[in-house]
Write an enzyme that holds these catalytic residues in place. Sequence first.
Site, PDB file in Angstrom:
ATOM      1  N   LYS A 186      58.776  15.203  68.982  1.00  0.00           N
ATOM      2  CA  LYS A 186      58.123  15.151  68.076  1.00  0.00           C
ATOM      3  C   LYS A 186      56.409  16.303  68.430  1.00  0.00           C
ATOM      4  O   LYS A 186      56.209  17.398  67.278  1.00  0.00           O
ATOM      5  CB  LYS A 186      56.724  13.570  68.895  1.00  0.00           C
ATOM      6  CG  LYS A 186      57.380  12.715  68.762  1.00  0.00           C
ATOM      7  CD  LYS A 186      58.062  11.701  67.149  1.00  0.00           C
ATOM      8  CE  LYS A 186      59.664  10.682  66.982  1.00  0.00           C
ATOM      9  NZ  LYS A 186      59.018   9.591  67.353  1.00  0.00           N
ATOM     10  N   TRP A 216      55.697   1.061  66.498  1.00  0.00           N
ATOM     11  CA  TRP A 216      56.195   1.605  68.400  1.00  0.00           C
ATOM     12  C   TRP A 216      55.490   0.424  68.946  1.00  0.00           C
ATOM     13  O   TRP A 216      56.427  -0.129  69.896  1.00  0.00           O
ATOM     14  CB  TRP A 216      56.010   3.153  68.151  1.00  0.00           C
ATOM     15  CG  TRP A 216      56.468   4.083  67.301  1.00  0.00           C
ATOM     16  CD1 TRP A 216      55.841   4.526  66.599  1.00  0.00           C
ATOM     17  CD2 TRP A 216      58.274   3.941  67.660  1.00  0.00           C
ATOM     18  NE1 TRP A 216      57.075   5.294  66.072  1.00  0.00           N
ATOM     19  CE2 TRP A 216      59.216   4.497  66.174  1.00  0.00           C
ATOM     20  CE3 TRP A 216      59.334   3.659  68.478  1.00  0.00           C
ATOM     21  CZ2 TRP A 216      59.593   5.373  66.398  1.00  0.00           C
ATOM     22  CZ3 TRP A 216      60.223   3.782  67.567  1.00  0.00           C
ATOM     23  CH2 TRP A 216      60.538   4.934  66.887  1.00  0.00           C
ATOM     24  N   ASP A 271      52.601   4.429  75.648  1.00  0.00           N
ATOM     25  CA  ASP A 271      54.184   5.276  74.184  1.00  0.00           C
ATOM     26  C   ASP A 271      52.809   6.933  74.669  1.00  0.00           C
ATOM     27  O   ASP A 271      52.450   6.826  73.395  1.00  0.00           O
ATOM     28  CB  ASP A 271      54.518   4.699  73.829  1.00  0.00           C
ATOM     29  CG  ASP A 271      55.576   5.842  72.901  1.00  0.00           C
ATOM     30  OD1 ASP A 271      55.804   6.780  73.082  1.00  0.00           O
ATOM     31  OD2 ASP A 271      56.500   4.453  72.172  1.00  0.00           O
TER      32      ASP A 271
HETATM   33  C1  LIG Z   1      59.615   8.252  67.254  1.00  0.00           C
HETATM   34  C2  LIG Z   1      58.579   7.460  68.430  1.00  0.00           C
HETATM   35  C3  LIG Z   1      59.520   7.313  69.200  1.00  0.00           C
HETATM   36  C4  LIG Z   1      60.786   7.024  69.848  1.00  0.00           C
HETATM   37  O1  LIG Z   1      61.207   8.040  70.361  1.00  0.00           O
HETATM   38  P1  LIG Z   1      62.715   8.132  70.793  1.00  0.00           P
HETATM   39  O2  LIG Z   1      62.737   9.136  71.956  1.00  0.00           O
HETATM   40  O3  LIG Z   1      63.653   8.005  69.398  1.00  0.00           O
HETATM   41  O4  LIG Z   1      63.468   6.875  71.788  1.00  0.00           O
HETATM   42  C5  LIG Z   1      58.269   5.829  70.443  1.00  0.00           C
HETATM   43  N1  LIG Z   1      57.120   5.963  70.406  1.00  0.00           N
HETATM   44  C6  LIG Z   1      56.626   6.170  69.285  1.00  0.00           C
HETATM   45  C7  LIG Z   1      55.049   6.515  69.530  1.00  0.00           C
HETATM   46  C8  LIG Z   1      57.261   7.630  68.818  1.00  0.00           C
HETATM   47  O5  LIG Z   1      56.173   8.372  67.944  1.00  0.00           O
END
Ligand SMILES: *Cc1c(COP(=O)(O)O)cnc(C)c1O
Length: 361
Positions: free
Chosen positions: A197, A102, A173
């Site tokens: 998540k 990511w 993030d």
């Molecule tokens: C799942 C995830 C993403 C992607 O998220 P989307 O909502 O599909 O854009 C980005 N960063 C992390 C750390 C993730 O776990």
Amino acid sequence: MARIYNFSPGPAMLPNEVMEQARDEMLNWHNTGMSVMEMSHRGKQYTEIAEESEADFRELLSIPSNYKVLFLQGGAASQFAMVPMNLLRGKKKADYLCTGHWSEKAIAEGQKFCEVNVVANTKSTKFTHIPAQQDWNLDSEEAAYFHYTPNETIAGVEFHWIPEIGSVPLAVDMSSTLLSRPIDISKFGVIYAGAQKNIGCAGLTIIIIREDLMGQTLPGTPTMFDYQIHAKNNSMYNTPSTYPWYISSLIFKWLKRKGGLVAMAEINHKKAETLYGFIDSSSFYTNPVDPACRSWMNVPFILANSNLDEQFLHLAKQAGLSNLKGHRSVGGMRASIYNAMPQEGINALVDFMKEFERTKG
Ligand SMILES: *Cc1c(COP(=O)(O)O)cnc(C)c1O
């Protein structure tokens, strides 16, 4: 079929209690004769849901008053662009730490908008550790912000500390870790997370942003990518993701009933300890990550004999333990154990792993 223990990395398991409440309220929310899905986002009822959810979210995370909370769409992936568009503020460079898949995605998107200085990259070690801050090549003089990924969902690497970068704002993030424990919001410039998540269902993206970082977007920034526009309109510049936002509002209430994030941290820590403890005690299963930065949320593990992977997955599914297949870049298995996964699910997984090792290992 009874509900299974779903170890999916995302969209992920939601608490039974929340699912049951959503079911009970599906056709007729609080005697309005309507589903939340059918309400105007500007109506009295939905405004109540939105305002209360923000208040609950702020309370859970003790968010200081100089931070705005935004409830947007577009996923974490759109934040990879929104962060540089909003946070560069006239500067041309940003620092990024690369600790996994990511981080790489955020870097690739950031490079469309600015000169990205990658301060360290752990790809050569297959993203199994976090380098000490003293080994980063920071460009603190010129960097508009420092971006990193506190929990890498795929390799299962998590920060158990917060970098100290002086006045350079931290952009993070937290898609797979936000709400799993208390955090000191005041250390961050912007925090973003997709809901699917740990926060609710897909379709909602939450942003926590320090007020003074808004209002200086890159020329040409689309209106929908301007944090300040959303902040000024209470996330209702356009139609928000009303139903996913409502689902998250139920999650916030559920977290409060569970005792808030201090209690969640204790529960999550114990879950992770149970699973890592068992993996470390076994010679059949291994976790490749440096113990100092093992994720509480995503636990990859490899079987001593990869020829048994298919059988493991098949039998696990029969035992009501699903979605354990690891990401193809890591191989083996991965158990994602977000807030909604109870300790009983971990115990059931460990019992299954023990039995599999005994009979097949
Ligand atoms: C799942 C995830 C993403 C992607 O998220 P989307 O909502 O599909 O854009 C980005 N960063 C992390 C750390 C993730 O776990």
